[in-house]
Motif scaffolding. Structure first.
Motif, short mmCIF file in Angstrom:
data_model
loop_
_atom_site.label_atom_id
_atom_site.label_comp_id
_atom_site.label_asym_id
_atom_site.label_seq_id
_atom_site.Cartn_x
_atom_site.Cartn_y
_atom_site.Cartn_z
N THR A 121 43.88 41.73 33.60
CA THR A 121 45.15 41.21 34.11
C THR A 121 45.47 39.93 33.68
O THR A 121 46.56 39.75 33.42
CB THR A 121 45.23 41.30 35.80
OG1 THR A 121 44.06 40.48 36.18
CG2 THR A 121 45.22 42.61 36.23
N LEU A 144 44.07 48.40 39.14
CA LEU A 144 42.97 48.01 40.60
C LEU A 144 42.68 49.55 41.10
O LEU A 144 41.43 49.51 41.31
CB LEU A 144 43.93 47.24 41.38
CG LEU A 144 42.95 46.22 42.32
CD1 LEU A 144 41.98 45.40 41.62
CD2 LEU A 144 44.00 45.33 43.25
N VAL A 204 35.41 42.97 42.80
CA VAL A 204 36.53 43.35 41.72
C VAL A 204 36.23 42.48 40.63
O VAL A 204 37.17 41.46 40.05
CB VAL A 204 37.73 42.74 42.15
CG1 VAL A 204 38.79 43.96 41.44
CG2 VAL A 204 38.22 42.99 43.66
N ALA A 238 48.75 44.91 37.41
CA ALA A 238 47.94 45.56 38.15
C ALA A 238 47.69 46.73 38.90
O ALA A 238 46.83 47.22 39.19
CB ALA A 238 47.52 44.20 39.26
N TRP A 276 40.08 51.24 39.26
CA TRP A 276 38.80 49.99 39.25
C TRP A 276 38.11 51.10 40.38
O TRP A 276 36.76 51.19 40.49
CB TRP A 276 39.01 48.80 39.23
CG TRP A 276 37.81 48.15 39.48
CD1 TRP A 276 37.21 47.34 40.59
CD2 TRP A 276 36.71 47.92 38.53
NE1 TRP A 276 36.03 47.04 40.46
CE2 TRP A 276 35.61 47.07 39.04
CE3 TRP A 276 36.63 48.51 37.04
CZ2 TRP A 276 34.51 46.77 38.44
CZ3 TRP A 276 35.34 48.06 36.46
CH2 TRP A 276 34.51 46.97 37.06
N SER A 301 43.24 39.87 42.49
CA SER A 301 43.28 40.93 41.36
C SER A 301 43.09 40.08 39.91
O SER A 301 43.51 40.84 38.69
CB SER A 301 44.43 41.58 41.42
OG SER A 301 45.68 40.85 41.49
#
Lengths: 109, 234
Positions: free
Chosen positions: B115, B146, B53, B142, B149, B110
Protein backbone atom coordinates in the motif's frame (compact mmCIF):
# COMPACT_ATOMS: atom_id res chain seq x y z
CA UNK A 1 7.07 -24.76 20.39
CA UNK A 2 6.28 -24.33 24.11
CA UNK A 3 4.01 -21.30 24.10
CA UNK A 4 0.73 -21.24 25.97
CA UNK A 5 -2.28 -19.68 24.28
CA UNK A 6 -2.07 -16.67 26.65
CA UNK A 7 1.64 -16.14 25.91
CA UNK A 8 1.08 -16.40 22.18
CA UNK A 9 -1.73 -13.84 22.28
CA UNK A 10 0.37 -11.54 24.49
CA UNK A 11 3.06 -11.55 21.79
CA UNK A 12 0.50 -10.99 19.02
CA UNK A 13 -1.15 -8.07 20.83
CA UNK A 14 2.17 -6.47 21.83
CA UNK A 15 3.37 -6.73 18.24
CA UNK A 16 0.08 -5.37 16.94
CA UNK A 17 0.16 -2.34 19.23
CA UNK A 18 3.86 -1.69 18.62
CA UNK A 19 3.47 -1.99 14.86
CA UNK A 20 0.45 0.31 14.83
CA UNK A 21 2.33 2.92 16.85
CA UNK A 22 5.25 2.78 14.39
CA UNK A 23 2.84 3.24 11.48
CA UNK A 24 0.83 5.94 13.20
CA UNK A 25 3.87 7.82 14.60
CA UNK A 26 4.33 10.56 12.04
CA UNK A 27 0.87 10.40 10.45
CA UNK A 28 -0.72 10.75 13.88
CA UNK A 29 1.54 13.29 15.52
CA UNK A 30 2.66 15.52 12.68
CA UNK A 31 -0.72 16.54 11.30
CA UNK A 32 -0.31 18.96 8.42
CA UNK A 33 3.18 20.12 9.36
CA UNK A 34 5.90 19.92 6.74
CA UNK A 35 8.94 17.71 7.36
CA UNK A 36 12.43 19.17 6.83
CA UNK A 37 14.07 18.62 3.43
CA UNK A 38 17.00 16.58 4.75
CA UNK A 39 14.61 14.13 6.39
CA UNK A 40 12.45 13.80 3.28
CA UNK A 41 15.59 13.21 1.23
CA UNK A 42 16.51 10.29 3.51
CA UNK A 43 12.98 8.90 3.54
CA UNK A 44 12.94 8.74 -0.27
CA UNK A 45 15.51 5.96 -0.01
CA UNK A 46 13.68 3.97 2.70
CA UNK A 47 12.29 1.21 0.46
CA UNK A 48 15.48 0.66 -1.55
CA UNK A 49 17.59 0.62 1.64
CA UNK A 50 15.41 -1.52 3.92
CA UNK A 51 13.89 -4.25 1.76
CA UNK A 52 17.12 -5.52 0.11
CA UNK A 53 18.89 -5.52 3.49
CA UNK A 54 16.00 -7.51 4.93
CA UNK A 55 16.47 -10.36 2.44
CA UNK A 56 20.20 -10.19 1.60
CA UNK A 57 21.23 -12.73 4.27
CA UNK A 58 18.43 -15.11 3.20
CA UNK A 59 19.68 -14.88 -0.41
CA UNK A 60 23.34 -15.41 0.48
CA UNK A 61 22.85 -18.06 3.17
CA UNK A 62 19.40 -19.67 2.74
CA UNK A 63 18.09 -21.65 5.69
CA UNK A 64 16.63 -24.28 3.35
CA UNK A 65 20.18 -25.39 2.45
CA UNK A 66 21.42 -25.17 6.02
CA UNK A 67 23.04 -21.78 5.38
CA UNK A 68 25.15 -22.82 2.38
CA UNK A 69 25.05 -20.51 -0.66
CA UNK A 70 22.72 -22.07 -3.23
CA UNK A 71 23.21 -21.50 -7.00
CA UNK A 72 19.46 -21.82 -7.67
CA UNK A 73 18.49 -19.19 -5.11
CA UNK A 74 21.34 -16.84 -6.06
CA UNK A 75 20.37 -17.08 -9.74
CA UNK A 76 16.68 -16.51 -8.90
CA UNK A 77 17.54 -13.40 -6.87
CA UNK A 78 19.76 -12.05 -9.65
CA UNK A 79 17.12 -12.63 -12.35
CA UNK A 80 14.41 -11.07 -10.16
CA UNK A 81 16.41 -7.86 -9.72
CA UNK A 82 17.53 -7.77 -13.37
CA UNK A 83 14.04 -8.28 -14.81
CA UNK A 84 12.45 -5.91 -12.29
CA UNK A 85 14.96 -3.20 -13.13
CA UNK A 86 14.71 -3.75 -16.87
CA UNK A 87 10.91 -4.13 -17.19
CA UNK A 88 10.01 -1.82 -14.26
CA UNK A 89 7.40 -4.42 -13.29
CA UNK A 90 7.01 -6.17 -9.93
CA UNK A 91 4.91 -8.95 -11.42
CA UNK A 92 7.31 -9.66 -14.29
CA UNK A 93 10.17 -9.77 -11.77
CA UNK A 94 8.38 -12.25 -9.49
CA UNK A 95 7.42 -14.53 -12.39
CA UNK A 96 10.95 -14.47 -13.82
CA UNK A 97 12.47 -15.08 -10.38
CA UNK A 98 10.15 -17.98 -9.58
CA UNK A 99 10.67 -19.54 -13.03
CA UNK A 100 14.44 -19.29 -12.59
CA UNK A 101 14.28 -20.82 -9.12
CA UNK A 102 12.19 -23.81 -10.21
CA UNK A 103 14.18 -24.33 -13.43
CA UNK A 104 17.47 -24.29 -11.53
CA UNK A 105 16.19 -26.54 -8.74
CA UNK A 106 14.96 -28.98 -11.42
CA UNK A 107 18.21 -28.85 -13.42
CA UNK A 108 20.48 -29.12 -10.40
CA UNK A 109 18.20 -31.81 -8.99
CA UNK B 1 -13.80 17.81 -3.38
CA UNK B 2 -16.67 16.53 -5.54
CA UNK B 3 -17.80 12.95 -4.85
CA UNK B 4 -17.13 11.98 -8.47
CA UNK B 5 -13.44 12.93 -8.13
CA UNK B 6 -13.14 10.85 -4.96
CA UNK B 7 -14.89 7.97 -6.64
CA UNK B 8 -12.55 8.04 -9.61
CA UNK B 9 -9.53 8.28 -7.26
CA UNK B 10 -10.89 5.25 -5.37
CA UNK B 11 -11.28 3.30 -8.62
CA UNK B 12 -7.77 4.27 -9.74
CA UNK B 13 -6.45 3.05 -6.39
CA UNK B 14 -8.38 -0.18 -6.83
CA UNK B 15 -6.86 -0.64 -10.29
CA UNK B 16 -3.34 0.07 -9.11
CA UNK B 17 -3.61 -2.01 -5.93
CA UNK B 18 -5.10 -5.12 -7.53
CA UNK B 19 -1.93 -6.34 -9.32
CA UNK B 20 -0.29 -6.64 -5.91
CA UNK B 21 -2.63 -9.55 -5.20
CA UNK B 22 -0.05 -11.58 -7.12
CA UNK B 23 2.32 -10.81 -4.23
CA UNK B 24 -0.18 -10.83 -1.36
CA UNK B 25 -1.77 -14.17 -2.26
CA UNK B 26 1.40 -16.33 -2.16
CA UNK B 27 2.84 -14.31 0.72
CA UNK B 28 -0.26 -14.74 2.92
CA UNK B 29 -0.61 -18.40 1.94
CA UNK B 30 3.00 -18.90 2.87
CA UNK B 31 2.52 -17.28 6.26
CA UNK B 32 -0.45 -19.51 6.99
CA UNK B 33 1.60 -22.55 6.05
CA UNK B 34 4.77 -21.54 7.92
CA UNK B 35 2.94 -20.50 11.10
CA UNK B 36 0.89 -23.69 11.15
CA UNK B 37 3.97 -25.81 10.59
CA UNK B 38 5.69 -23.96 13.45
CA UNK B 39 2.92 -25.23 15.72
CA UNK B 40 0.50 -22.29 16.04
CA UNK B 41 -3.22 -23.04 16.24
CA UNK B 42 -5.61 -21.55 13.68
CA UNK B 43 -6.90 -18.64 15.85
CA UNK B 44 -3.35 -17.49 16.62
CA UNK B 45 -2.27 -17.75 12.98
CA UNK B 46 -5.23 -15.56 12.03
CA UNK B 47 -4.51 -13.26 15.00
CA UNK B 48 -1.10 -12.48 13.55
CA UNK B 49 -2.49 -11.54 10.14
CA UNK B 50 -5.41 -9.47 11.46
CA UNK B 51 -3.73 -7.75 14.44
CA UNK B 52 -0.17 -7.28 13.14
CA UNK B 53 -0.71 -7.04 9.33
CA UNK B 54 3.01 -7.04 8.54
CA UNK B 55 4.32 -10.04 6.62
CA UNK B 56 8.04 -9.88 7.27
CA UNK B 57 7.55 -9.15 10.98
CA UNK B 58 5.03 -11.99 11.27
CA UNK B 59 7.54 -14.37 9.67
CA UNK B 60 10.33 -13.20 12.00
CA UNK B 61 8.12 -13.58 15.08
CA UNK B 62 6.97 -17.10 14.16
CA UNK B 63 10.53 -18.13 13.29
CA UNK B 64 11.77 -16.96 16.72
CA UNK B 65 8.80 -18.51 18.51
CA UNK B 66 9.66 -21.83 16.88
CA UNK B 67 13.20 -21.41 18.26
CA UNK B 68 11.73 -20.66 21.72
CA UNK B 69 13.46 -17.29 21.91
CA UNK B 70 12.65 -14.95 24.82
CA UNK B 71 9.36 -13.10 24.30
CA UNK B 72 11.11 -9.72 24.57
CA UNK B 73 13.56 -10.72 21.83
CA UNK B 74 10.68 -11.83 19.60
CA UNK B 75 8.82 -8.55 20.03
CA UNK B 76 11.90 -6.34 19.67
CA UNK B 77 13.11 -8.17 16.57
CA UNK B 78 9.74 -8.04 14.85
CA UNK B 79 9.37 -4.36 15.71
CA UNK B 80 12.88 -3.72 14.37
CA UNK B 81 11.82 -5.35 11.11
CA UNK B 82 8.87 -2.94 11.17
CA UNK B 83 10.93 0.19 11.85
CA UNK B 84 10.59 0.92 8.16
CA UNK B 85 6.86 1.46 8.79
CA UNK B 86 7.73 4.59 10.80
CA UNK B 87 9.67 5.77 7.79
CA UNK B 88 6.70 5.04 5.51
CA UNK B 89 4.51 6.94 7.97
CA UNK B 90 6.82 9.95 7.85
CA UNK B 91 7.07 9.71 4.10
CA UNK B 92 3.27 9.84 3.62
CA UNK B 93 2.75 12.57 6.21
CA UNK B 94 3.34 15.48 3.79
CA UNK B 95 0.55 14.06 1.61
CA UNK B 96 -1.96 12.79 4.19
CA UNK B 97 -1.17 14.91 7.27
CA UNK B 98 -4.24 17.19 6.97
CA UNK B 99 -6.72 14.26 6.75
CA UNK B 100 -9.03 13.58 9.74
CA UNK B 101 -7.46 11.58 12.57
CA UNK B 102 -9.67 8.48 12.09
CA UNK B 103 -8.69 8.31 8.43
CA UNK B 104 -5.00 8.59 9.32
CA UNK B 105 -5.48 5.82 11.91
CA UNK B 106 -7.03 3.54 9.27
CA UNK B 107 -4.22 4.39 6.85
CA UNK B 108 -1.74 3.52 9.62
CA UNK B 109 -3.42 0.17 10.32
CA UNK B 110 -3.22 -0.81 6.64
CA UNK B 111 0.22 0.68 5.95
CA UNK B 112 2.45 -2.10 4.62
CA UNK B 113 4.99 -2.38 1.82
CA UNK B 114 2.49 -2.69 -1.03
CA UNK B 115 0.00 0.00 0.00
CA UNK B 116 2.91 2.33 0.76
CA UNK B 117 4.59 1.68 -2.58
CA UNK B 118 1.39 2.23 -4.57
CA UNK B 119 0.33 5.35 -2.66
CA UNK B 120 3.72 7.04 -2.51
CA UNK B 121 4.34 6.54 -6.24
CA UNK B 122 0.92 8.01 -7.08
CA UNK B 123 1.23 11.01 -4.73
CA UNK B 124 4.71 11.80 -6.03
CA UNK B 125 3.57 11.59 -9.66
CA UNK B 126 0.37 13.65 -9.04
CA UNK B 127 1.22 16.52 -6.67
CA UNK B 128 -2.04 18.25 -7.66
CA UNK B 129 -4.18 15.61 -5.88
CA UNK B 130 -6.26 16.88 -2.95
CA UNK B 131 -6.12 15.24 0.48
CA UNK B 132 -9.59 13.65 0.22
CA UNK B 133 -8.66 12.34 -3.22
CA UNK B 134 -5.42 10.85 -1.83
CA UNK B 135 -7.33 9.11 0.97
CA UNK B 136 -9.85 7.74 -1.55
CA UNK B 137 -6.99 6.47 -3.70
CA UNK B 138 -5.39 4.82 -0.66
CA UNK B 139 -8.68 3.17 0.34
CA UNK B 140 -9.02 1.87 -3.21
CA UNK B 141 -5.54 0.37 -3.16
CA UNK B 142 -6.10 -1.28 0.26
CA UNK B 143 -9.56 -2.67 -0.63
CA UNK B 144 -8.44 -5.78 -2.55
CA UNK B 145 -5.27 -6.32 -0.51
CA UNK B 146 -6.37 -6.38 3.14
CA UNK B 147 -9.20 -8.98 2.94
CA UNK B 148 -7.00 -11.14 0.71
CA UNK B 149 -4.24 -10.98 3.32
CA UNK B 150 -6.65 -12.38 5.93
CA UNK B 151 -8.32 -14.89 3.60
CA UNK B 152 -5.18 -16.39 2.12
CA UNK B 153 -3.59 -16.71 5.58
CA UNK B 154 -6.62 -18.82 6.46
CA UNK B 155 -6.26 -20.97 3.33
CA UNK B 156 -2.53 -21.40 4.04
CA UNK B 157 -3.23 -22.43 7.62
CA UNK B 158 -5.81 -24.96 6.43
CA UNK B 159 -3.65 -26.58 3.71
CA UNK B 160 -0.59 -26.18 5.94
CA UNK B 161 1.30 -29.41 6.22
CA UNK B 162 0.34 -30.75 2.80
CA UNK B 163 2.82 -28.58 0.82
CA UNK B 164 6.10 -30.48 0.15
CA UNK B 165 9.46 -28.70 0.69
CA UNK B 166 10.35 -29.15 -3.02
CA UNK B 167 8.25 -26.07 -3.70
CA UNK B 168 11.00 -23.99 -2.04
CA UNK B 169 8.45 -21.61 -0.54
CA UNK B 170 11.19 -20.25 1.72
CA UNK B 171 12.32 -18.17 -1.24
CA UNK B 172 8.95 -16.51 -1.91
CA UNK B 173 9.82 -13.76 0.57
CA UNK B 174 13.22 -12.78 -0.91
CA UNK B 175 11.86 -12.84 -4.47
CA UNK B 176 8.89 -10.71 -3.45
CA UNK B 177 10.98 -8.07 -1.71
CA UNK B 178 13.59 -7.92 -4.49
CA UNK B 179 10.85 -7.62 -7.11
CA UNK B 180 9.35 -4.70 -5.20
CA UNK B 181 12.68 -2.89 -5.00
CA UNK B 182 14.17 -3.44 -8.47
CA UNK B 183 11.77 -1.16 -10.40
CA UNK B 184 12.53 1.61 -7.87
CA UNK B 185 16.24 1.65 -8.80
CA UNK B 186 15.69 4.66 -11.04
CA UNK B 187 18.74 6.80 -10.25
CA UNK B 188 22.40 6.26 -9.28
CA UNK B 189 21.42 7.38 -5.77
CA UNK B 190 18.81 4.61 -5.50
CA UNK B 191 21.26 2.01 -6.81
CA UNK B 192 23.97 3.15 -4.38
CA UNK B 193 21.52 3.14 -1.46
CA UNK B 194 20.41 -0.42 -2.24
CA UNK B 195 23.95 -1.65 -2.98
CA UNK B 196 25.53 -0.28 0.19
CA UNK B 197 22.60 -1.49 2.26
CA UNK B 198 22.95 -5.05 0.91
CA UNK B 199 26.73 -5.05 1.48
CA UNK B 200 26.35 -3.86 5.09
CA UNK B 201 23.50 -6.28 5.78
CA UNK B 202 25.77 -9.16 4.75
CA UNK B 203 28.76 -7.83 6.73
CA UNK B 204 26.67 -7.35 9.88
CA UNK B 205 24.40 -10.38 9.41
CA UNK B 206 25.84 -11.98 12.56
CA UNK B 207 24.75 -9.17 14.90
CA UNK B 208 21.89 -10.05 17.27
CA UNK B 209 18.37 -8.55 17.32
CA UNK B 210 18.38 -7.56 13.61
CA UNK B 211 20.88 -4.80 14.45
CA UNK B 212 22.66 -5.56 11.18
CA UNK B 213 19.46 -4.77 9.28
CA UNK B 214 19.05 -1.49 11.16
CA UNK B 215 22.64 -0.40 10.51
CA UNK B 216 22.43 -1.37 6.84
CA UNK B 217 19.09 0.39 6.31
CA UNK B 218 20.09 3.66 7.98
CA UNK B 219 23.45 3.70 6.18
CA UNK B 220 21.80 2.92 2.85
CA UNK B 221 19.35 5.80 3.29
CA UNK B 222 22.23 8.14 4.20
CA UNK B 223 24.21 7.06 1.12
CA UNK B 224 21.21 7.63 -1.16
CA UNK B 225 20.41 11.02 0.35
CA UNK B 226 24.04 12.17 0.22
CA UNK B 227 24.46 11.19 -3.43
CA UNK B 228 21.20 12.93 -4.29
CA UNK B 229 22.38 16.07 -2.48
CA UNK B 230 25.73 16.06 -4.32
CA UNK B 231 24.10 15.48 -7.69
CA UNK B 232 21.79 18.37 -6.88
CA UNK B 233 18.73 16.69 -8.43
CA UNK B 234 16.25 13.94 -7.67
Amino acid sequence: MDWSIAETWAIIVALGIGTFLLRFSFLGAMGGRQLPDWLLRHLRYTPVAVLPALVAPAVAWPEATGGDPDPARLAAAFVTVAVGWWRKSVIAAICAGAATLYAMLFLLG
Amino acid sequence: MPASTRKSAYLTGLTQGTPFLLIIVPFALLFGVVATEAGLALPEVMGFSVVVVAGAAQFSAVQLMAENAHAAVIILTALAVNMRMAMYSASLTPYLGPAPLWQRALVAYSLFDQTYAVAHARYEARPEMGVAERIAFYAGAATPLLPTWYGMTLVGALVGRSIPPEFALDFALPITFLAMVAPALRTPAHVAAAGSSVALALVFAGLPYNLGLMIAAVAGMAVGAEIERRMGAR
